[in-house]
Design a protein around this motif. Structure first.
Motif, PDB file in Angstrom:
ATOM      1  N   ASP A 190      -6.283  -9.497 -17.851  1.00 20.19           N
ATOM      2  CA  ASP A 190      -5.089  -8.747 -18.244  1.00 20.19           C
ATOM      3  C   ASP A 190      -4.314  -8.336 -16.991  1.00 20.19           C
ATOM      4  O   ASP A 190      -4.646  -7.354 -16.321  1.00 20.19           O
ATOM      5  CB  ASP A 190      -5.489  -7.514 -19.056  1.00 20.19           C
ATOM      6  CG  ASP A 190      -4.292  -6.914 -19.796  1.00 20.19           C
ATOM      7  OD1 ASP A 190      -3.215  -6.830 -19.189  1.00 20.19           O
ATOM      8  OD2 ASP A 190      -4.449  -6.552 -20.971  1.00 20.19           O
ATOM      9  N   THR A 191      -3.293  -9.112 -16.672  1.00 22.29           N
ATOM     10  CA  THR A 191      -2.499  -8.837 -15.466  1.00 22.29           C
ATOM     11  C   THR A 191      -1.803  -7.486 -15.559  1.00 22.29           C
ATOM     12  O   THR A 191      -1.677  -6.770 -14.550  1.00 22.29           O
ATOM     13  CB  THR A 191      -1.454  -9.954 -15.269  1.00 22.29           C
ATOM     14  OG1 THR A 191      -2.136 -11.211 -15.142  1.00 22.29           O
ATOM     15  CG2 THR A 191      -0.625  -9.703 -14.021  1.00 22.29           C
ATOM     16  N   LYS A 192      -1.372  -7.099 -16.753  1.00 20.31           N
ATOM     17  CA  LYS A 192      -0.703  -5.808 -16.915  1.00 20.31           C
ATOM     18  C   LYS A 192      -1.618  -4.656 -16.523  1.00 20.31           C
ATOM     19  O   LYS A 192      -1.182  -3.687 -15.901  1.00 20.31           O
ATOM     20  CB  LYS A 192      -0.252  -5.636 -18.365  1.00 20.31           C
ATOM     21  CG  LYS A 192       0.883  -6.546 -18.788  1.00 20.31           C
ATOM     22  CD  LYS A 192       1.291  -6.269 -20.226  1.00 20.31           C
ATOM     23  CE  LYS A 192       2.441  -7.166 -20.657  1.00 20.31           C
ATOM     24  NZ  LYS A 192       2.843  -6.905 -22.075  1.00 20.31           N
ATOM     25  N   LEU A 193      -2.896  -4.765 -16.894  1.00 13.34           N
ATOM     26  CA  LEU A 193      -3.849  -3.686 -16.599  1.00 13.34           C
ATOM     27  C   LEU A 193      -3.990  -3.477 -15.093  1.00 13.34           C
ATOM     28  O   LEU A 193      -3.896  -2.351 -14.599  1.00 13.34           O
ATOM     29  CB  LEU A 193      -5.209  -4.011 -17.220  1.00 13.34           C
ATOM     30  CG  LEU A 193      -6.356  -3.074 -16.849  1.00 13.34           C
ATOM     31  CD1 LEU A 193      -6.100  -1.666 -17.371  1.00 13.34           C
ATOM     32  CD2 LEU A 193      -7.675  -3.622 -17.388  1.00 13.34           C
ATOM     33  N   THR A 238      -2.088  -4.650 -12.621  1.00 10.68           N
ATOM     34  CA  THR A 238      -0.809  -4.295 -11.985  1.00 10.68           C
ATOM     35  C   THR A 238      -0.558  -2.809 -12.153  1.00 10.68           C
ATOM     36  O   THR A 238      -0.110  -2.119 -11.215  1.00 10.68           O
ATOM     37  CB  THR A 238       0.338  -5.100 -12.617  1.00 10.68           C
ATOM     38  OG1 THR A 238       0.112  -6.500 -12.411  1.00 10.68           O
ATOM     39  CG2 THR A 238       1.670  -4.710 -11.992  1.00 10.68           C
ATOM     40  N   ALA A 239      -0.868  -2.304 -13.343  1.00  9.92           N
ATOM     41  CA  ALA A 239      -0.667  -0.877 -13.618  1.00  9.92           C
ATOM     42  C   ALA A 239      -1.571  -0.002 -12.761  1.00  9.92           C
ATOM     43  O   ALA A 239      -1.130   1.009 -12.203  1.00  9.92           O
ATOM     44  CB  ALA A 239      -0.917  -0.596 -15.101  1.00  9.92           C
ATOM     45  N   THR A 264      -8.046  -0.674 -23.400  1.00  7.18           N
ATOM     46  CA  THR A 264      -7.254  -1.184 -22.282  1.00  7.18           C
ATOM     47  C   THR A 264      -5.810  -0.704 -22.386  1.00  7.18           C
ATOM     48  O   THR A 264      -5.176  -0.345 -21.389  1.00  7.18           O
ATOM     49  CB  THR A 264      -7.297  -2.725 -22.263  1.00  7.18           C
ATOM     50  OG1 THR A 264      -8.636  -3.155 -22.036  1.00  7.18           O
ATOM     51  CG2 THR A 264      -6.406  -3.290 -21.171  1.00  7.18           C
ATOM     52  N   GLU A 265      -5.283  -0.675 -23.590  1.00  8.06           N
ATOM     53  CA  GLU A 265      -3.910  -0.216 -23.791  1.00  8.06           C
ATOM     54  C   GLU A 265      -3.742   1.242 -23.356  1.00  8.06           C
ATOM     55  O   GLU A 265      -2.730   1.616 -22.743  1.00  8.06           O
ATOM     56  CB  GLU A 265      -3.512  -0.369 -25.258  1.00  8.06           C
ATOM     57  CG  GLU A 265      -2.054  -0.023 -25.538  1.00  8.06           C
ATOM     58  CD  GLU A 265      -1.689  -0.193 -26.998  1.00  8.06           C
ATOM     59  OE1 GLU A 265      -2.291   0.517 -27.830  1.00  8.06           O
ATOM     60  OE2 GLU A 265      -0.819  -1.026 -27.313  1.00  8.06           O
ATOM     61  N   ILE A 315      -3.592   1.460 -19.535  1.00  8.69           N
ATOM     62  CA  ILE A 315      -2.276   1.051 -19.037  1.00  8.69           C
ATOM     63  C   ILE A 315      -1.258   2.168 -19.240  1.00  8.69           C
ATOM     64  O   ILE A 315      -0.455   2.472 -18.344  1.00  8.69           O
ATOM     65  CB  ILE A 315      -1.817  -0.241 -19.746  1.00  8.69           C
ATOM     66  CG1 ILE A 315      -2.736  -1.412 -19.377  1.00  8.69           C
ATOM     67  CG2 ILE A 315      -0.368  -0.570 -19.394  1.00  8.69           C
ATOM     68  CD1 ILE A 315      -2.459  -2.692 -20.159  1.00  8.69           C
ATOM     69  N   CYS A 374      -1.698   5.051 -16.791  1.00  5.87           N
ATOM     70  CA  CYS A 374      -1.256   4.747 -15.426  1.00  5.87           C
ATOM     71  C   CYS A 374       0.197   5.168 -15.183  1.00  5.87           C
ATOM     72  O   CYS A 374       0.594   5.417 -14.045  1.00  5.87           O
ATOM     73  CB  CYS A 374      -1.403   3.249 -15.155  1.00  5.87           C
ATOM     74  SG  CYS A 374      -3.110   2.706 -14.932  1.00  5.87           S
ATOM     75  N   LYS A 375       0.971   5.242 -16.253  1.00 10.88           N
ATOM     76  CA  LYS A 375       2.385   5.596 -16.113  1.00 10.88           C
ATOM     77  C   LYS A 375       2.612   7.093 -15.968  1.00 10.88           C
ATOM     78  O   LYS A 375       3.724   7.513 -15.637  1.00 10.88           O
ATOM     79  CB  LYS A 375       3.158   5.073 -17.326  1.00 10.88           C
ATOM     80  CG  LYS A 375       3.093   3.558 -17.497  1.00 10.88           C
ATOM     81  CD  LYS A 375       3.778   3.110 -18.773  1.00 10.88           C
ATOM     82  CE  LYS A 375       3.681   1.605 -18.985  1.00 10.88           C
ATOM     83  NZ  LYS A 375       4.319   1.163 -20.263  1.00 10.88           N
TER      84      LYS A 375
END
Length: 379
Positions: A29-32, A34-35, A145-146, A149, A152-153
């Motif tokens: 999961d690249t989004k994970l 990267t976040a 995982t969601e 992510i 992280c914001k």
């Protein structure tokens, strides 16, 4: 040398299942990542990278190319093993093992044995409740995982320890558990993150290996399937166990970094992989321990499989030469192209009942003309 009983092939020789579709998996999961890299301060990310779980971040940084066709073909070369946490594959006549020992060698993750591996008791404290509230989750479940992510914001004002916990949980959800984006992780394991030192030193390698092998157990390889957990390690193991193949198709990294997990960049699957694997002349059968009694890691409730153990015992002294005659041709599983039938063979004493395997013919389709006529006759 007379060989003891050995396991059968899973599939009859020549009846390896062609991959229908790509193998589905969840550990890229690249989004994970990267976040999490954007959420942590540079020194925090470096500390996580240098930790005992940092090899997973380093692996992610490789942008490793997944080859589902390669993994599928290797799984179809399996022997029929009763043990849940051990995998043997036949490369030509040579057996190659993937067990916790090989997993530990490839990843250098902690694979020590502990009681209640996946059900550790952890006291629920006010600090834990407060951190779970930051994650936006109830204390009775581990984060998805969601949720990682999303957290992280909004973690810029968190304490350093809480951001480090978020980083460790990203590794836990993304690679150790390696399940779907919205699947909750196990609270009993996720709660260990409240003690950062304890979390880092926990035998996550054993947990990750168990998740992977639990997912692989009794998988129907003739259909599309999904594998949970750190499945890329199997692809790296193929490159490691077949060094000539790995050198040609695994795109090795220069200077051979450590551990072996970081040696290859991977590569997309090719249709000729199956034949290339069969032609391999050099096979690293297993990672050898100092004592033969150390060759079988301890697992609770796993079954005994003497036939599988015999492979190690035969090779332990390194003086056995494997040939195709060492293995039965007929596999333990009848593929889609075969079926078992009973025939009667005549001998001197009369007719004897025997069971044999034959090719299964597909039913012929009716002619288009006949179909059209029937359609017209239908009121």
């Amino acid at each position: 040398m007379d060989l003891p009983e050995l396991p059968k092939r899973l599939f009859t020789l020549g009846e390896v299942s062609e991959p229908v579709k790509n193998i589905s998996y969840h550990t890229d999961d690249t989004k994970l990542f990267t976040a999490i890299r954007g959420a942590l301060h540079p020194d925090e990310y470096q500390e996580l990278r240098d930790s005992k779980l940092g090899v997973i971040l380093k692996f992610k940084e490789l942008n490793f190319a997944w080859a589902s066709r390669l993994v599928h073909f290797m799984l179809c070369f399996k022997l029929d093993i009763k043990k849940k946490y051990e995998l043997w594959c036949l490369v030509g006549p040579q057996p190659a093992r993937f067990s916790l020992i090989e997993f530990e060698h490839l990843t250098c993750l902690n694979c020590d044995y502990v009681e209640n591996l996946e059900n550790q008791r952890c006291e629920v404290t006010d600090e834990m409740i407060a951190f779970w509230q930051l994650l936006g989750d109830g204390i009775d479940a581990g984060p998805t995982t969601e949720q990682i992510i999303a957290a992280c914001k909004r973690c810029s004002e968190w304490s350093r320890d809480d951001r480090m916990r978020l980083g460790y949980l990203a590794i836990f959800t993304g690679f150790i558990e390696g399940r779907k984006l919205l699947t909750v992780t196990r609270a009993s394991l996720a709660r260990l993150v409240m003690d950062l030192e304890e979390f880092e030193n926990y035998p996550w390698g054993r947990v990750a290996f168990k998740v992977l092998m639990d997912s692989l157990w009794n998988k129907d390889l003739t259909k599309s399937y999904t594998i949970d957990g750190f499945v890329q390690v199997i692809q790296v193991w193929v490159y490691y166990a077949l060094p000539e193949f790995g050198a040609e198709y695994g795109h090795p990294v220069q200077n051979k970094p450590s551990p072996p997990l970081l040696v290859y960049n991977g590569g997309k699957g090719r249709r000729f992989f199956k034949d290339a694997i069969r032609r391999e002349s050099v096979v690293l059968n297993f990672v050898k321990k100092k004592d033969i009694n150390e060759m079988w890691p301890k697992w609770n409730h796993d079954v005994e499989d003497k036939a599988a153990n015999h492979i190690v015992e035969v090779m332990w002294n390194g003086n056995h030469h494997w040939t195709m005659e060492c293995w039965e041709v007929v596999g333990a599983t009848l593929g889609s192209k075969q079926k078992s039938v009973v025939v009667y063979v005549k001998n001197e004493e009369g007719y004897v009942k025997e069971e044999t395997t034959v090719k299964e013919e597909r039913p012929r389709k009716k002619a288009r003309k006949e179909t059209t006529v029937k359609a017209e006759e239908t009121p």
